[in-house]
Motif scaffolding. Structure first.
Motif, short mmCIF file in Angstrom:
data_model
loop_
_atom_site.label_atom_id
_atom_site.label_comp_id
_atom_site.label_asym_id
_atom_site.label_seq_id
_atom_site.Cartn_x
_atom_site.Cartn_y
_atom_site.Cartn_z
N THR A 656 0.83 -1.21 0.00
CA THR A 656 0.00 0.00 0.00
C THR A 656 0.87 1.25 0.00
OG1 THR A 656 -1.56 -1.27 1.36
CG2 THR A 656 -1.96 1.10 1.18
N PHE A 669 -3.68 4.27 -1.12
CA PHE A 669 -4.21 3.46 -2.23
C PHE A 669 -3.28 2.27 -2.49
CE2 PHE A 669 -1.60 6.85 -4.01
CZ PHE A 669 -0.76 6.17 -4.90
N PRO A 670 -3.76 1.25 -3.20
CA PRO A 670 -2.95 0.03 -3.44
C PRO A 670 -1.69 0.33 -4.28
CG PRO A 670 -5.26 -0.36 -3.93
CD PRO A 670 -5.12 1.11 -3.75
N GLU A 672 -0.32 -1.65 -6.32
CA GLU A 672 -0.44 -2.21 -7.66
C GLU A 672 -0.91 -1.18 -8.70
OE1 GLU A 672 -4.89 -4.15 -7.25
OE2 GLU A 672 -3.17 -5.34 -6.63
N GLN A 673 -1.46 -0.05 -8.20
CA GLN A 673 -1.91 1.00 -9.13
C GLN A 673 -0.75 1.84 -9.66
OE1 GLN A 673 -5.04 3.33 -7.32
NE2 GLN A 673 -6.41 1.57 -7.10
N VAL A 674 0.47 1.62 -9.10
CA VAL A 674 1.65 2.39 -9.54
C VAL A 674 2.51 1.49 -10.42
CG1 VAL A 674 3.64 3.74 -8.79
CG2 VAL A 674 1.60 3.65 -7.36
N PRO A 675 2.83 1.92 -11.64
CA PRO A 675 3.62 1.06 -12.54
C PRO A 675 5.11 1.04 -12.15
CG PRO A 675 3.23 3.18 -13.58
CD PRO A 675 2.46 3.20 -12.27
N ARG A 726 -8.53 5.82 2.71
CA ARG A 726 -8.33 4.86 1.63
C ARG A 726 -9.07 5.31 0.38
NH1 ARG A 726 -9.17 0.29 5.65
NH2 ARG A 726 -11.08 -0.24 4.53
N ASN A 728 -8.28 5.74 -4.29
CA ASN A 728 -7.56 5.33 -5.49
C ASN A 728 -6.51 6.36 -5.86
OD1 ASN A 728 -8.90 2.83 -6.22
ND2 ASN A 728 -10.71 4.11 -6.60
N ARG A 729 -5.55 5.90 -6.65
CA ARG A 729 -4.50 6.79 -7.15
C ARG A 729 -5.15 7.99 -7.83
NH1 ARG A 729 -2.49 7.40 -11.97
NH2 ARG A 729 -3.39 5.55 -12.93
N ASP A 731 -6.67 10.49 -6.36
CA ASP A 731 -7.69 11.19 -5.57
C ASP A 731 -7.05 12.35 -4.82
OD1 ASP A 731 -9.53 9.40 -6.43
OD2 ASP A 731 -9.61 8.20 -4.58
#
Length: 751
Positions: A656, A669-670, A672-675, A726, A728-729, A731
């Motif tokens: 996270t 946010f998680p 996994e949303q960041v490359p 919490r 999302n990317r 926000d």
């Protein structure tokens, strides 16, 4: 009263422009140095001083089988007759020709102290004795048979050869070193048998280029052995162009001792390296604590070289230990190749291997033709004399009567028997004891043999093919004399590839591993403190400066620095300044642009992942190994354009992301949303109306988020307590939990 002296009127004074005078005189000096001192002749591979020494020794009849003569006698004769320079210079040249560790094929056989590989000086010339070797005999063979041209000696009282017949490939076999004006020569020694093989191939196929000869000439062959660790490509390039260098390493092996101990024994060292100086250098490095893997060194050499190197610990890798020695000492030496020679004794030119051998072979053919012509003239002269003798025997009574009765018998003999002047003189000079019955048979036999020999010589002189056949036979004899099975001809230098070792491991071996504390001030001055220092309150800084970053490291550590312009730089901890001062500006170690500042500095451990973020809220995950740059200019990882800049970096630990802006709004946010990228601008992490990103961190959701305040106190919030933040990317987020530091920082550093 003293008389006033009036200077005489100048007579016949000529004005000369200084520039012209200097040019003329310097050119004369340069040519003299090039032609008569520094560069060897391509044909016999000798400089004038060496040629004169060998010729002087030949005049003294110092053949390999004759008794030795004092070196002082040789030097005196050479200096008096041919080489009017310092006696010490002549003796130094003679000594080098006799040293079997300097010359691959010594031309002088020395008796007495001629120096040693330790670098000790030879005895004075009055104590040593010399004579020629078989190699020198080959070089001189044919001098009495008009093999080469002679010129007057320096005072005109004698004659000396302009070049030796050179029946041995001396230029490449023994090599040469010399520095002239504006040019130099450096030719390492080679194996004579290999050179002869290449020369025979060149005779058979004259169009062969250097590349085609490298199957015979593998590379240099040094008198002291050693191992050449260059690749085939670089060796071929050196021989093709006539310029290059060879990396030569000492030969060593590992010897095991009791209870798992071992030591290294060096048995061969590179050419022209003085053993005593080499050992002194290693001892100096040991005293300066620059050889951390070596425990001790000692010289156990007698006739053969035996240098024993003890490791500091039996757990040391012997290969790595030797690599550290090769890097820091003359156990590895770079021996240059510069095939700059005098072509035909006149023109300085850099030749390739094939051209060098071609010059030698052409010279052998010239010598063969000259010697053949000389022998042809000798035979023709003798045949004329024998013809006169035969006439005298057939008309003996009449010849005796003429000699007894005539006042001037010579013209009468010529007229009566149609003799030549030479034949008449030969008959008149003949001894009475030669008037035997058997003499006529001997004359006829000798006449027949000489006519057969003359026919063969004329056939050689008339055919270029026959001449090359004779040269080929001559080269084969040399090859047999110095073949690979003979003690002198056996190859001494070997070839190998240098083992590949991890550079980091090697560099660590050069540095003693000790704990240090790295301290960077707010204004970018860096220094190191010995040991891991917890309390930095006593540290002093320059005016208007204060503590910025500090962390623990080791002298062997590599440090990574991230600048606000998105570049990573690599620093060696061992190269950072220590001591009591304020240190040095970090910009003196890296090319950090003037408007860029330090975001973070930490120890590079490798294998980690970082989340980096810019002020405008962009970010991405990058692998630590992709951040390492080995130059002062660093490595661009995050692309930012001013006024935007890199604002934060965090180690990826968990699943996270937590990000907080200057507007004091926090978002979770998680991850996994960041490359994950190696380089780029990244993606939007948080949206702002005003200001930008302040800090970023990662954590594991199950364990919750922790942060530290300015006093170092730790706070935490569970995953449930964080439900309001919490999202999302990209926000906007909301104000942080109660008690979050006013600095808007999570207070975490990269370990």
């Amino acid at each position: 009263m003293g008389k006033t002296l009036i200077p005489p009127e100048p007579q016949d004074v000529q004005e000369v422009a200084l520039r012209e005078a200097l040019e003329e005189r310097y050119l004369a000096y340069a040519l003299s140095t090039i032609m008569h001192r520094a560069l060897p002749d391509a044909r016999d591979g000798l400089k004038p001083v060496h040629r004169r020494i060998l010729y002087g020794m030949r005049l003294l009849r110092l053949d390999p089988s004759s008794p030795f003569k004092k070196s002082a006698k040789i030097v005196g004769d050479v200096m008096g007759g041919f080489h009017p320079h310092g006696d010490q210079a002549i003796y130094d040249a003679l000594v080098r020709l006799a040293q079997d560790f300097s010359s691959r094929y010594p031309l002088v056989d020395g008796q007495g102290n001629f120096g040693n590989i330790d670098g000790d000086n030879p005895a004075a010339m009055r104590y040593t004795e010399s004579r020629l070797t078989d190699v020198a005999r080959l070089l001189l063979e044919g001098l009495d048979e008009d093999a080469v041209e002679f010129r007057p000696s320096y005072d005109g009282s004698d004659k000396e050869p302009t070049v030796l017949p050179g029946g041995f490939p001396n230029l490449l076999a023994n090599g040469a070193q010399g520095i002239a004006v504006g040019m130099a020569t450096a030719i390492p020694p080679h194996n004579a048998a290999e050179l002869c093989d290449a020369a025979l191939h060149l005779i058979a196929k004259p169009a062969t280029k250097t590349q085609g000869l490298l199957r015979y000439v593998k590379g240099p062959d040094f008198p002291t052995g050693g191992i050449v660790v260059d690749g085939q490509e670089s060796i071929a390039e050196a021989y093709n162009t006539g310029r290059g260098a060879f990396r030569v390493r000492a030969k060593w092996h590992q010897e095991d001792g009791a209870r798992g101990t071992w030591h290294i024994v060096v048995t061969e060292i590179p050419w022209l390296v003085q053993k005593s100086r080499l050992i002194e250098r290693i001892a100096e490095l040991l005293n300066e604590k620059k050889l951390h893997l070596v425990g001790d060194i000692r010289d156990e050499s007698a006739e053969d070289i035996r240098i024993v190197i003890e490791p500091k610990s039996k757990n040391v890798d012997p290969e790595v230990l030797m690599e550290t020695l090769f890097k820091q000492t003359d156990l590895e030496s770079r021996i240059p190749l510069n095939l700059n020679v005098l072509v035909k004794g006149r023109v300085p030119k850099v030749l390739g291997l094939a051209e060098c051998l071609r010059e030698w072979l052409d010279h052998l053919r010239d010598v063969l033709v000259r010697r053949s012509n000389h022998r042809k003239n000798q035979i023709e002269h003798r045949l004329e004399v024998l013809g006169g003798y035969l006439i005298a025997y057939l008309n003996l009574d009449k010849v005796i009567k003429i000699i007894r009765t005539e006042d001037e018998p010579k013209p009468v003999l010529i007229r009566t028997f149609k003799l030549t002047d030479l034949q008449a003189d030969s008959i008149l000079n003949m001894r009475l004891r030669n008037l035997r019955k058997l003499e006529e048979m001997e004359i006829r036999g000798e006449d027949k043999n000489l006519r057969t020999e003359l026919k063969g010589i004329k056939a050689v002189l008339a055919s270029e093919e026959e001449q090359w056949k004779k040269v080929s036979e001559q080269v084969k004899k040399v090859r047999d004399l110095f073949g690979p099975k003979t003690p002198l001809g056996k190859r001494r230098t070997q070839f190998a590839n240098a083992p590949e070792h991890d550079l980091a491991t090697l560099e660590e071996a050069f540095v003693e591993r000790e704990p240090i504390t790295v301290v960077v001030s707010d204004k970018g001055w860096v220094r190191t403190l010995k040991g891991h220092v917890e309390d930095l309150s006593n540290l002093t800084f320059k005016t208007d400066d204060r503590l910025g970053i500090s962390f623990f490291a080791e002298t062997t550590s590599k440090l990574l620095l991230l600048g606000t312009h998105g570049r990573f730089y690599t620093l060696d901890a061992q190269k950072l300044p220590g001591g009591r001062g304020h240190g040095d500006p970090i910009r003196s170690f890296i090319d950090l642009e003037g408007d860029a500042n330090i975001v973070s500095l930490f120890v590079n451990t490798g294998g980690r992942k970082f989340l980096i973020a810019s002020h405008d809220g962009q970010g991405f995950v990058v692998n630590e190994d992709d951040c390492v740059g080995n130059t002062r200019k660093g490595k661009q990882v995050m692309n930012v354009t001013m006024p935007n800049e890199v604002a934060a970096i965090a180690t990826v630990e968990g699943d996270t992301v937590a990000v907080i802006g200057e507007n004091r709004k926090m978002l979770i946010f998680p991850l996994e949303q960041v490359p994950e990228m190696a380089r780029g601008r990244g993606v939007r992490l948080q949206r702002y109306k005003d200001g930008g990103l302040s800090d970023v961190t990662t954590f594991t959701a199950k364990e919750g988020l922790t942060w530290r305040d300015s006093a170092g106190r730790e706070f935490s919030a569970s995953w449930k307590e964080l439900s309001d933040w919490r999202g999302n990317r990209a926000d906007a987020g909301r104000l942080p939990p109660k008690g979050f530091p006013k600095s808007n920082k999570f207070g975490k550093t990269i370990g």
